[in-house]
Write an enzyme that holds these catalytic residues in place. Structure first.
Site: not given
Ligand code: S3P
Length: 443
Positions: A28, A325, A401
């Protein structure tokens, strides 16, 4: 980016995990570091960038829109930004591969620039819902034409100047929040996102670090994040902390394989990301934090994890956003716990890289684990620490994953578990199997 050929892999127990490894950069934060640097005026330097396919898709798209992005060494990158408002018209479609984060955040960026971009992706990404970002971005004035069901391929025609909005998130999603904040960067006035349930806050922290005027207010309705548009971002030198979502596989592997004792270095411990550690501790896991420190404005520590018998729990639903996740690998931990673990309130798992509730039910059930499926989670009856039967071929469904979680399950199975395709692991953790070798004495 074409998806590499499927790679089938059989995993059998390798004995205890021991030793020390470092996890790669946070996915992220890596996406955001590239995006914000691409919008700054001047040269930013990034260390510890995750060099997985998803992040490379973001880099390629930003290059296609005018940023100069160069790899200067292992994990070190230099970005010359175009300035907020300075993105150029890409001449070909932006190929997002498997990456939802690249797609949703970049859609936000394009939405308030005077450019048009087409987003394409692999079969997994093309099945995922984009309506959740299309709705707010259309309210800001972007003209978005999506495939049926609000899916990829889709085209975003940005509006400049866009219209600032105040938007309450209907789903707890850091991607949706970030898409709106990114669109707000080049929008006159104040754009607000109201977040009833807190999600990962890396965008907020980093946007402030890059000099954006961003405020956060905690109210009864939730967190109100306000960003002043037509911002000028200043270039930064960033160190990306290690990804807790990648560390997750080792935390569970060492907890379930008898005799294990490992140290996972450089794990980001931002409170919006540590739900799995909390859940594992409730199950009795032995996880200690060593050398807590700050890396790039985020809390980080090394984690020592020792094997210990796990006990089933009802996973608190309040943990869901901070471990969204990590459910696939939590389900693996539950398969070895004593008793029935109930994990509900995680409906979002249905729309990740795969339907992770269905995918993990199918995979663990094929390996002899007793499972009950709900619309928003699973109940799993564990072995009490004994190996699971295994002996099945399971489908990773283009989901990194799922592949890594079932690899962990195979480390304590009576018969080998075959995963039909581990190639998707390269989207987030290219060194995963090298680290597994290192922890199991095969390096
Ligand atoms: C993320 C937010 C999450 C997560 C993804 C990464 C991000 O998704 O599941 O792997 O970097 O903002 P969602 O915004 O759909 O919850």
């Amino acid at each position: 980016m074409a998806h590499p050929l499927p790679q089938t892999l059989s995993i059998a127990p390798r004995g205890a995990l021991t030793g020390t490894i470092a996890v790669p950069g946070d996915k992220s934060i890596s996406h955001r570091a590239l995006m914000f640097a691409a919008l700054a005026v001047g040269t930013s330097r990034i260390a510890g960038l995750l060099e997985g396919e998803d992040v490379l898709a973001t880099a390629a798209a930003l290059r296609a829109m005018g940023a100069t992005i160069e790899r200067t060494g292992e994990g070190t990158w230099q970005v010359d930004g175009v300035g907020v408002g300075g993105l150029l018209q890409p001449t070909t479609a932006l190929e997002m591969g498997n990456s939802g984060t690249s797609t949703r955040l970049l859609m936000g960026l394009v939405a308030s620039h005077p450019i048009t971009a087409t987003f394409t992706g692999d079969a997994s990404l093309s099945g995922r819902p984009m309506g959740r970002v299309i709705d707010p971005l259309a309210q800001m004035g972007a003209d978005i034409t999506a495939s049926p069901g609000g899916k990829l391929p889709l085209m975003v025609r940005g509006l400049c100047p866009a219209v600032p909005i105040s938007y309450t998130l209907p789903v707890a999603s850091a991607q949706v929040k970030s898409a709106i904040l990114l669109a707000g960067l080049n929008t006159p006035g104040i754009t607000r996102v109201i977040e009833p349930v807190a999600t990962r806050d890396h965008s907020e922290r980093m946007l402030r670090g890059f000099g954006a005027e961003l405020t956060i207010e905690r109210t009864n309705e939730g967190r109100i994040i306000a960003i002043r548009g037509e911002a000028e971002l200043k270039p930064q030198t960033i160190t990306v902390p290690g990804d807790p979502s990648s560390a997750a596989f080792w935390l569970v592997a060492a907890s379930i394989v008898p005799g294990s004792d490992i140290v996972v270095r450089n794990v980001g411990l931002n409170a919006t990301r540590t739900g799995l550690i909390a859940a594992l501790r409730l199950m009795g896991a032995d996880i200690t934090e060593l050398d807590p420190r700050d890396v790039g404005g985020e809390p980080v520590a090394d984690l020592r994890v020792r094997h210990t018998p796990l006990t089933a729990i009802d996973v608190p639903e309040t943990l869901a956003p901070s471990m969204i996740d990590e459910y696939p690998v939590l389900f693996v931990a539950a398969a070895f716990a004593h008793g029935r673990t109930l994990a509900r309130g995680a409906h979002e798992l249905r729309v990740k890289e795969s339907d992770r509730i269905a995918a993990m039910k199918a995979a663990l059930e094929a390996c002899g684990v007793a499972i009950e499926e709900f619309d928003d989670g699973l109940a799993i009856t564990g072995t009490g620490g004994d190996p699971i039967p295994g002996g099945a071929t399971v489908a990773s469904l283009l989901d990194h994953r799922i592949a890594m979680s079932m690899t962990v399950a195979g480390l304590h199975a009576a018969r080998p578990i075959t995963i039909d395709d581990v190639a998707p692991v390269a989207t987030s953790y290219p060194a995963f199997y090298t680290s597994l070798d290192a922890l199991t004495g095969r390096a």
